[in-house]
Design a protein around this motif. Structure first.
Motif, PDB file in Angstrom:
ATOM      1  N   GLY A   1      80.374  48.812  12.283  1.00  0.00           N
ATOM      2  CA  GLY A   1      80.041  47.458  11.845  1.00  0.00           C
ATOM      3  C   GLY A   1      79.147  47.560  10.630  1.00  0.00           C
ATOM      4  O   GLY A   1      78.601  48.641  10.347  1.00  0.00           O
ATOM      5  N   SER A   2      78.990  46.450   9.881  1.00  0.00           N
ATOM      6  CA  SER A   2      78.017  46.540   8.772  1.00  0.00           C
ATOM      7  C   SER A   2      76.605  46.440   9.317  1.00  0.00           C
ATOM      8  O   SER A   2      75.631  46.689   8.621  1.00  0.00           O
ATOM      9  CB  SER A   2      78.285  45.510   7.673  1.00  0.00           C
ATOM     10  N   ASP A   3      76.496  46.098  10.610  1.00  0.00           N
ATOM     11  CA  ASP A   3      75.177  46.130  11.247  1.00  0.00           C
ATOM     12  C   ASP A   3      74.580  47.548  11.226  1.00  0.00           C
ATOM     13  O   ASP A   3      73.368  47.701  11.180  1.00  0.00           O
ATOM     14  CB  ASP A   3      75.271  45.633  12.698  1.00  0.00           C
TER      15      ASP A   3
ATOM     16  N   TYR B   1      71.693  35.494   7.790  1.00  0.00           N
ATOM     17  CA  TYR B   1      72.206  36.294   8.900  1.00  0.00           C
ATOM     18  C   TYR B   1      71.044  36.900   9.697  1.00  0.00           C
ATOM     19  O   TYR B   1      70.106  37.465   9.120  1.00  0.00           O
ATOM     20  CB  TYR B   1      73.123  37.380   8.341  1.00  0.00           C
TER      21      TYR B   1
ATOM     22  N   TYR C   1      69.079  40.998   9.903  1.00  0.00           N
ATOM     23  CA  TYR C   1      68.059  41.622   9.028  1.00  0.00           C
ATOM     24  C   TYR C   1      66.700  41.530   9.733  1.00  0.00           C
ATOM     25  O   TYR C   1      65.947  42.501   9.769  1.00  0.00           O
ATOM     26  CB  TYR C   1      67.970  40.927   7.659  1.00  0.00           C
TER      27      TYR C   1
ATOM     28  N   CYS D   1      72.358  37.408   1.126  1.00  0.00           N
ATOM     29  CA  CYS D   1      73.665  37.253   1.767  1.00  0.00           C
ATOM     30  C   CYS D   1      74.488  36.270   0.940  1.00  0.00           C
ATOM     31  O   CYS D   1      74.104  35.114   0.777  1.00  0.00           O
ATOM     32  CB  CYS D   1      73.442  36.721   3.188  1.00  0.00           C
TER      33      CYS D   1
ATOM     34  N   ASN E   1      75.517  33.297   5.298  1.00  0.00           N
ATOM     35  CA  ASN E   1      75.709  32.835   6.673  1.00  0.00           C
ATOM     36  C   ASN E   1      74.349  32.298   7.149  1.00  0.00           C
ATOM     37  O   ASN E   1      73.363  33.030   7.061  1.00  0.00           O
ATOM     38  CB  ASN E   1      76.141  34.029   7.527  1.00  0.00           C
TER      39      ASN E   1
ATOM     40  N   ASP F   1      74.809  41.268   0.841  1.00  0.00           N
ATOM     41  CA  ASP F   1      75.706  41.270   2.003  1.00  0.00           C
ATOM     42  C   ASP F   1      76.886  40.357   1.709  1.00  0.00           C
ATOM     43  O   ASP F   1      76.763  39.130   1.681  1.00  0.00           O
ATOM     44  CB  ASP F   1      74.933  40.796   3.239  1.00  0.00           C
TER      45      ASP F   1
ATOM     46  N   ALA G   1      79.774  39.999   3.465  1.00  0.00           N
ATOM     47  CA  ALA G   1      80.676  39.977   4.620  1.00  0.00           C
ATOM     48  C   ALA G   1      81.826  38.977   4.418  1.00  0.00           C
ATOM     49  O   ALA G   1      82.940  39.185   4.916  1.00  0.00           O
ATOM     50  CB  ALA G   1      79.891  39.637   5.887  1.00  0.00           C
ATOM     51  N   TYR G   2      81.550  37.891   3.682  1.00  0.00           N
ATOM     52  CA  TYR G   2      82.541  36.810   3.543  1.00  0.00           C
ATOM     53  C   TYR G   2      83.151  36.745   2.146  1.00  0.00           C
ATOM     54  O   TYR G   2      83.738  35.738   1.781  1.00  0.00           O
ATOM     55  CB  TYR G   2      81.887  35.471   3.917  1.00  0.00           C
TER      56      TYR G   2
ATOM     57  N   THR H   1      82.656  44.017   5.273  1.00  0.00           N
ATOM     58  CA  THR H   1      83.026  44.309   6.663  1.00  0.00           C
ATOM     59  C   THR H   1      84.537  44.176   6.866  1.00  0.00           C
ATOM     60  O   THR H   1      85.210  43.456   6.127  1.00  0.00           O
ATOM     61  CB  THR H   1      82.292  43.345   7.618  1.00  0.00           C
TER      62      THR H   1
ATOM     63  N   SER I   1      85.422  42.998   9.712  1.00  0.00           N
ATOM     64  CA  SER I   1      85.423  42.066  10.849  1.00  0.00           C
ATOM     65  C   SER I   1      85.925  40.661  10.515  1.00  0.00           C
ATOM     66  O   SER I   1      86.178  39.885  11.432  1.00  0.00           O
ATOM     67  CB  SER I   1      84.010  41.923  11.416  1.00  0.00           C
ATOM     68  N   LYS I   2      86.004  40.319   9.254  1.00  0.00           N
ATOM     69  CA  LYS I   2      86.318  38.931   8.886  1.00  0.00           C
ATOM     70  C   LYS I   2      87.728  38.849   8.306  1.00  0.00           C
ATOM     71  O   LYS I   2      88.685  38.666   9.036  1.00  0.00           O
ATOM     72  CB  LYS I   2      85.256  38.394   7.909  1.00  0.00           C
TER      73      LYS I   2
ATOM     74  N   ARG J   1      84.712  47.292  15.100  1.00  0.00           N
ATOM     75  CA  ARG J   1      83.326  47.534  14.673  1.00  0.00           C
ATOM     76  C   ARG J   1      83.303  48.463  13.465  1.00  0.00           C
ATOM     77  O   ARG J   1      82.957  49.637  13.557  1.00  0.00           O
ATOM     78  CB  ARG J   1      82.467  48.137  15.816  1.00  0.00           C
ATOM     79  N   SER J   2      83.693  47.929  12.326  1.00  0.00           N
ATOM     80  CA  SER J   2      83.699  48.735  11.105  1.00  0.00           C
ATOM     81  C   SER J   2      83.178  47.952   9.925  1.00  0.00           C
ATOM     82  O   SER J   2      83.672  46.864   9.642  1.00  0.00           O
ATOM     83  CB  SER J   2      85.120  49.178  10.773  1.00  0.00           C
ATOM     84  N   GLY J   3      82.214  48.534   9.266  1.00  0.00           N
ATOM     85  CA  GLY J   3      81.656  47.901   8.076  1.00  0.00           C
ATOM     86  C   GLY J   3      81.606  48.885   6.934  1.00  0.00           C
ATOM     87  O   GLY J   3      81.670  50.106   7.133  1.00  0.00           O
TER      88      GLY J   3
HETATM   89  C1  LIG Z   1      76.486  37.998   6.805  1.00  0.00           C
HETATM   90  C2  LIG Z   1      76.925  38.968   7.829  1.00  0.00           C
HETATM   91  N1  LIG Z   1      76.698  40.261   7.621  1.00  0.00           N
HETATM   92  C3  LIG Z   1      77.079  41.191   8.517  1.00  0.00           C
HETATM   93  C4  LIG Z   1      77.710  40.817   9.685  1.00  0.00           C
HETATM   94  C5  LIG Z   1      78.048  41.903  10.672  1.00  0.00           C
HETATM   95  O1  LIG Z   1      79.342  42.262  10.548  1.00  0.00           O
HETATM   96  P1  LIG Z   1      79.944  43.518  11.330  1.00  0.00           P
HETATM   97  O2  LIG Z   1      80.912  42.962  12.281  1.00  0.00           O
HETATM   98  O3  LIG Z   1      80.565  44.348  10.238  1.00  0.00           O
HETATM   99  O4  LIG Z   1      78.801  44.249  11.973  1.00  0.00           O
HETATM  100  C6  LIG Z   1      77.968  39.479   9.946  1.00  0.00           C
HETATM  101  C7  LIG Z   1      78.624  39.069  11.205  1.00  0.00           C
HETATM  102  O5  LIG Z   1      78.809  37.942  11.539  1.00  0.00           O
HETATM  103  C8  LIG Z   1      77.554  38.522   8.997  1.00  0.00           C
HETATM  104  O6  LIG Z   1      77.735  37.205   9.192  1.00  0.00           O
END
Ligand SMILES: Cc1ncc(COP(=O)(O)O)c(C=O)c1O
Length: 365
Positions: free
Chosen positions: A89-91, A116, A119, A160, A164, A189, A191-192, A216, A218-219, A227-229
């Motif tokens: 994940g990117s987490d 998000y 952090y 971000c 988000n 970040d 992600a979107y 990520t 994930s989207k 679970r890959s970022g």
């Molecule tokens: C802005 C942002 N960054 C990172 C993530 C985490 O994504 P990942 O599923 O890659 O851990 C999310 C998940 O909702 C997110 O909204």
């Protein structure tokens, strides 16, 4: 001039990383008696060792550096393979960045709420101070406030974009100002990003050694369960992340599925196009509902919507088994629910239920 070594924790700089069996021998052929694996197969193989293809082989440790994935991903993203870190994940890179740079009890990270949540959680887990500079009411960065809040021990600044839960892109010129003025890492970040009509900051990696970009699978790629970022940064920083990550942080099946997905970019693009079409339709329909007070513009796969009575709408939707994200207690998002864009039929059902809720209100008044 930014110098990575000055913001890394000293013991990380001098760390000798774990050297895995697959680091020490990288050949593919041979009799592998070096990693204490089960040579007979796995409980998933039906115990027929000879007939198992390498893709179905679960008894062997995977490539610790995911080189096949990086080779395929690099041209898609316009970066060098050595500028890529793949995480659980990117987490995972969010946490690794905090741990690589911040000394507990002393250093700080700066975030721009509402944003998000991980952090802040990562900072809390690592006993790192948090500096919060709220976004402006139009959800942009208050650049002068950020610059004056930065302290000598501030190591990371998370931006971000698209943000988000607000859904909007952050002005790229503001991010560039932060990159120019902040002597720590600016973590953008994205992600979107696939849902936004803009260029990724990855194109600026060679220009800004203090830039880190997170994306990520994930989207847009539809692979949240894997679970890959992705983390893109200078070669020097990627080397540090590789040093401190768990040795086999991306599982074998995940690597195989990512490779398959990376060979199917048109499928991702088709889904993104459908999501974008649905997003615009959903926004238009939400704007027609009298119970909706405001629909914020979205560059993401979700929409922030302000309701007169968000709690009542949220509870009503839950009763109908439609689950949205309640953000009405979040500062600057008062009155808001965050709604992910669903499929055509899911969005229709959501709108039908919102209309039913509105009708119920008018009939009970
Ligand atoms: C802005 C942002 N960054 C990172 C993530 C985490 O994504 P990942 O599923 O890659 O851990 C999310 C998940 O909702 C997110 O909204």
């Amino acid at each position: 001039m930014f110098e990575l070594n000055t913001i890394l924790r000293p013991h990380i700089l001098s760390l000798t990383p774990y050297s895995s069996a697959r680091d020490e021998y990288t050949g593919k052929e041979g009799i592998f008696l070096d990693a204490n694996e089960n040579a007979f197969g796995s409980t998933l193989d039906g115990s027929i060792v000879e007939n198992v293809t390498s893709e179905e082989q679960y008894n062997r440790y995977p490539d610790p550096h995911q080189l096949a994935i990086k080779a395929k991903l690099a041209p898609i993203k316009g970066v060098r393979p050595t500028q890529i870190f793949i995480g659980n994940g990117s987490d995972e890179p969010i946490d690794l960045l905090v741990r690589a740079t911040c000394t507990p009890g002393r250093d700080s990270i700066l975030i721009l709420p509402p944003t998000y949540g991980m952090y802040e959680v990562s900072a809390a887990i690592n006993d790192i101070q948090l500096i919060k500079i709220p976004l402006t009411p139009d959800f942009q960065v208050d650049v002068p406030a950020v610059l004056s809040a930065i302290e000598p021990h501030t190591k990371l600044l998370f931006v971000c974009s698209p943000n988000n839960p607000t859904g909007n892109l952050i002005d790229p010129d503001d991010i560039k100002t932060l990159l120019n003025r902040f002597n720590g890492l600016v973590v953008v970040d994205e992600a979107y990003i696939d849902f936004a009509d803009t260029q990724s900051f990855t194109s600026l990696l060679d220009q800004y050694p203090n830039l880190v970009v997170l994306q990520t699978f994930s989207k847009a790629w539809g692979l949240a369960a894997l679970r890959s970022g992705m983390c893109f940064a200078s070669e020097q920083l990627i080397e540090v992340l590789n040093k401190i990550k768990p040795p086999y942080n991306v599982s074998g099946p995940t690597q195989q599925l990512l490779l398959k997905a990376l060979g199917n970019v048109p499928s991702k693009d088709t889904m993104v196009a459908r999501i974008l079409a649905q997003r615009e339709e959903l926004i238009a329909n939400l704007l027609n509902l009298p119970l909706v007070r405001h629909v914020y513009p979205s560059d993401a796969n979700f929409i922030l919507v302000k309701f007169d009575d968000p709690k009542a709408v949220f509870d009503f939707l839950i009763d109908q088994q439609i689950i949205v994200r309640d953000r009405h207690r979040v500062k600057l998002c008062e009155g808001c629910l965050r709604i992910t864009v669903g499929t055509e039929s899911e969005n229709e059902q959501l709108l039908t239920m919102l209309k039913a809720f509105a009708n119920r209100l008018t009939t009970t008044v």
